[in-house]
Design a protein around this motif. Sequence first.
Motif, PDB file in Angstrom:
ATOM      1  N   ALA A   1      51.618  39.863  41.054  1.00 59.11           N
ATOM      2  CA  ALA A   1      50.345  39.995  42.070  1.00 59.11           C
ATOM      3  C   ALA A   1      49.360  40.203  40.914  1.00 59.11           C
ATOM      4  O   ALA A   1      47.904  40.022  40.964  1.00 59.11           O
ATOM      5  N   ALA A   2      49.675  41.576  40.603  1.00 55.05           N
ATOM      6  CA  ALA A   2      47.945  42.309  40.186  1.00 55.05           C
ATOM      7  C   ALA A   2      47.866  42.142  38.507  1.00 55.05           C
ATOM      8  O   ALA A   2      46.698  41.933  38.585  1.00 55.05           O
ATOM      9  N   ARG A   3      48.840  41.025  37.896  1.00 54.70           N
ATOM     10  CA  ARG A   3      48.791  39.894  36.468  1.00 54.70           C
ATOM     11  C   ARG A   3      46.764  38.915  37.297  1.00 54.70           C
ATOM     12  O   ARG A   3      45.895  39.012  36.749  1.00 54.70           O
ATOM     13  N   VAL A   4      48.003  38.198  38.574  1.00 55.63           N
ATOM     14  CA  VAL A   4      47.015  37.062  38.581  1.00 55.63           C
ATOM     15  C   VAL A   4      45.797  37.595  39.624  1.00 55.63           C
ATOM     16  O   VAL A   4      44.659  37.213  39.283  1.00 55.63           O
ATOM     17  N   ARG A   5      45.769  39.306  40.165  1.00 57.47           N
ATOM     18  CA  ARG A   5      43.924  40.104  40.538  1.00 57.47           C
ATOM     19  C   ARG A   5      43.089  40.249  39.504  1.00 57.47           C
ATOM     20  O   ARG A   5      42.034  39.772  39.754  1.00 57.47           O
ATOM     21  N   VAL A   6      44.180  40.333  38.633  1.00 55.18           N
ATOM     22  CA  VAL A   6      43.458  41.307  36.595  1.00 55.18           C
ATOM     23  C   VAL A   6      42.714  39.777  36.642  1.00 55.18           C
ATOM     24  O   VAL A   6      41.903  39.898  35.845  1.00 55.18           O
ATOM     25  N   GLU A   7      43.655  38.786  35.774  1.00 59.34           N
ATOM     26  CA  GLU A   7      42.637  37.162  35.531  1.00 59.34           C
ATOM     27  C   GLU A   7      42.133  36.958  37.006  1.00 59.34           C
ATOM     28  O   GLU A   7      40.851  36.265  36.088  1.00 59.34           O
ATOM     29  N   GLU A   8      41.987  37.268  37.891  1.00 61.04           N
ATOM     30  CA  GLU A   8      40.608  36.340  39.134  1.00 61.04           C
ATOM     31  C   GLU A   8      39.605  37.060  38.124  1.00 61.04           C
ATOM     32  O   GLU A   8      38.347  36.470  38.680  1.00 61.04           O
ATOM     33  N   LEU A   9      40.068  38.586  38.427  1.00 58.59           N
ATOM     34  CA  LEU A   9      38.669  39.578  38.365  1.00 58.59           C
ATOM     35  C   LEU A   9      38.102  39.356  37.177  1.00 58.59           C
ATOM     36  O   LEU A   9      36.639  39.523  36.518  1.00 58.59           O
ATOM     37  N   GLU A  10      38.812  38.879  36.319  1.00 59.01           N
ATOM     38  CA  GLU A  10      37.991  38.688  34.362  1.00 59.01           C
ATOM     39  C   GLU A  10      37.393  37.540  34.409  1.00 59.01           C
ATOM     40  O   GLU A  10      36.507  37.203  33.838  1.00 59.01           O
ATOM     41  N   ALA A  11      37.854  36.263  35.550  1.00 57.63           N
ATOM     42  CA  ALA A  11      37.105  35.449  35.467  1.00 57.63           C
ATOM     43  C   ALA A  11      35.792  35.596  36.650  1.00 57.63           C
ATOM     44  O   ALA A  11      34.590  34.988  36.325  1.00 57.63           O
ATOM     45  N   ALA A  12      35.782  35.834  37.451  1.00 56.89           N
ATOM     46  CA  ALA A  12      34.372  36.747  37.842  1.00 56.89           C
ATOM     47  C   ALA A  12      33.036  37.434  37.267  1.00 56.89           C
ATOM     48  O   ALA A  12      32.267  37.274  37.411  1.00 56.89           O
ATOM     49  N   ILE A  13      34.283  38.670  36.524  1.00 58.18           N
ATOM     50  CA  ILE A  13      33.168  39.223  35.528  1.00 58.18           C
ATOM     51  C   ILE A  13      32.642  37.843  34.588  1.00 58.18           C
ATOM     52  O   ILE A  13      31.057  38.246  34.025  1.00 58.18           O
ATOM     53  N   ALA A  14      33.477  37.213  34.192  1.00 59.83           N
ATOM     54  CA  ALA A  14      32.762  36.468  32.525  1.00 59.83           C
ATOM     55  C   ALA A  14      31.655  35.218  33.709  1.00 59.83           C
ATOM     56  O   ALA A  14      30.739  34.733  32.652  1.00 59.83           O
ATOM     57  N   GLU A  15      32.277  34.938  34.828  1.00 61.07           N
ATOM     58  CA  GLU A  15      30.709  33.955  35.811  1.00 61.07           C
ATOM     59  C   GLU A  15      29.877  35.424  35.918  1.00 61.07           C
ATOM     60  O   GLU A  15      29.171  33.938  35.257  1.00 61.07           O
ATOM     61  N   LEU A  16      30.146  36.177  35.804  1.00 62.02           N
ATOM     62  CA  LEU A  16      28.596  37.040  36.037  1.00 62.02           C
ATOM     63  C   LEU A  16      27.912  37.543  35.848  1.00 62.02           C
ATOM     64  O   LEU A  16      26.635  37.439  35.690  1.00 62.02           O
ATOM     65  N   SER A  17      28.322  37.481  34.642  1.00 64.43           N
ATOM     66  CA  SER A  17      28.080  37.258  32.556  1.00 64.43           C
ATOM     67  C   SER A  17      27.487  36.698  32.914  1.00 64.43           C
ATOM     68  O   SER A  17      26.506  36.773  31.786  1.00 64.43           O
ATOM     69  N   GLY A  18      28.305  35.247  32.734  1.00 63.21           N
ATOM     70  CA  GLY A  18      27.099  34.383  32.227  1.00 63.21           C
ATOM     71  C   GLY A  18      25.624  34.180  32.946  1.00 63.21           C
ATOM     72  O   GLY A  18      24.678  33.890  32.782  1.00 63.21           O
ATOM     73  N   LYS A  19      26.314  34.353  34.724  1.00 59.11           N
ATOM     74  CA  LYS A  19      24.182  34.186  35.151  1.00 59.11           C
ATOM     75  C   LYS A  19      23.494  35.994  34.253  1.00 59.11           C
ATOM     76  O   LYS A  19      22.683  35.249  34.590  1.00 59.11           O
ATOM     77  N   LEU A  20      24.367  36.471  34.137  1.00 61.24           N
ATOM     78  CA  LEU A  20      23.399  37.761  33.748  1.00 61.24           C
ATOM     79  C   LEU A  20      22.359  37.517  32.624  1.00 61.24           C
ATOM     80  O   LEU A  20      21.121  38.341  32.502  1.00 61.24           O
ATOM     81  N   ALA A  21      23.223  36.117  32.098  1.00 59.68           N
ATOM     82  CA  ALA A  21      22.302  36.269  30.312  1.00 59.68           C
ATOM     83  C   ALA A  21      21.670  35.217  30.762  1.00 59.68           C
ATOM     84  O   ALA A  21      20.234  35.490  30.539  1.00 59.68           O
TER      85      ALA A  21
END
Length: 187
Positions: A22-42
């Motif tokens: 469950a923690a691994r799934v949560r980490v992957e979800e957060l990493e995906a959210a960070i990647a999406e936000l990084s794109g929006k920030l750029a």
Amino acid sequence: MVVEEGWWMGSLFEELEAREAAARVRVEELEAAIAELSGKLALARDGLERLRVTRETVAEVLAEITPEAATAVVAGTSPEGESVASAYAGAERQVVGVLTVPNWQPGMTSDVLPSLYRDILEVVADAPGPIRAKQIVPRIGLPAETGKIEGTRSKLKRPVERGWLDEEAPGLFTPARRRAAASPNSP
């Protein structure tokens, strides 16, 4: 008894594995959210940079305009006096930066400024000496709140930078000296 302890240890490891998954799934979800936000920030940074370059370009163009042409642009007429229809008519409050407070040039009056800046210049001109933002705020019809005072202080910097006012000492504003003798009707 040994059988029961082994069973307990087995279910503990199963529970730990389930929690780890469950923690691994949560980490992957957060990493995906960070990647999406990084794109929006750029994208947002690119937009900000384009706006900065546009503002600087407009400032350069306006600096090259003669006082008559600058006055005509603000008044909505051509330099020859003909009326010019503008897609931005009535949107004066949405104009930002250099367009709001042009650089003062000989012959320019406060009529080229938005009403708030004209009011500020009038209060400064009517003051018996240097005046502070906290003294100006109530005289232009704003409540004497910290936010309004700070906003007005910020607004006072533009006319100082562009030759409409002088700042004798930090926070003390007066009419621009070089214009006072040239034209008594100027702000």
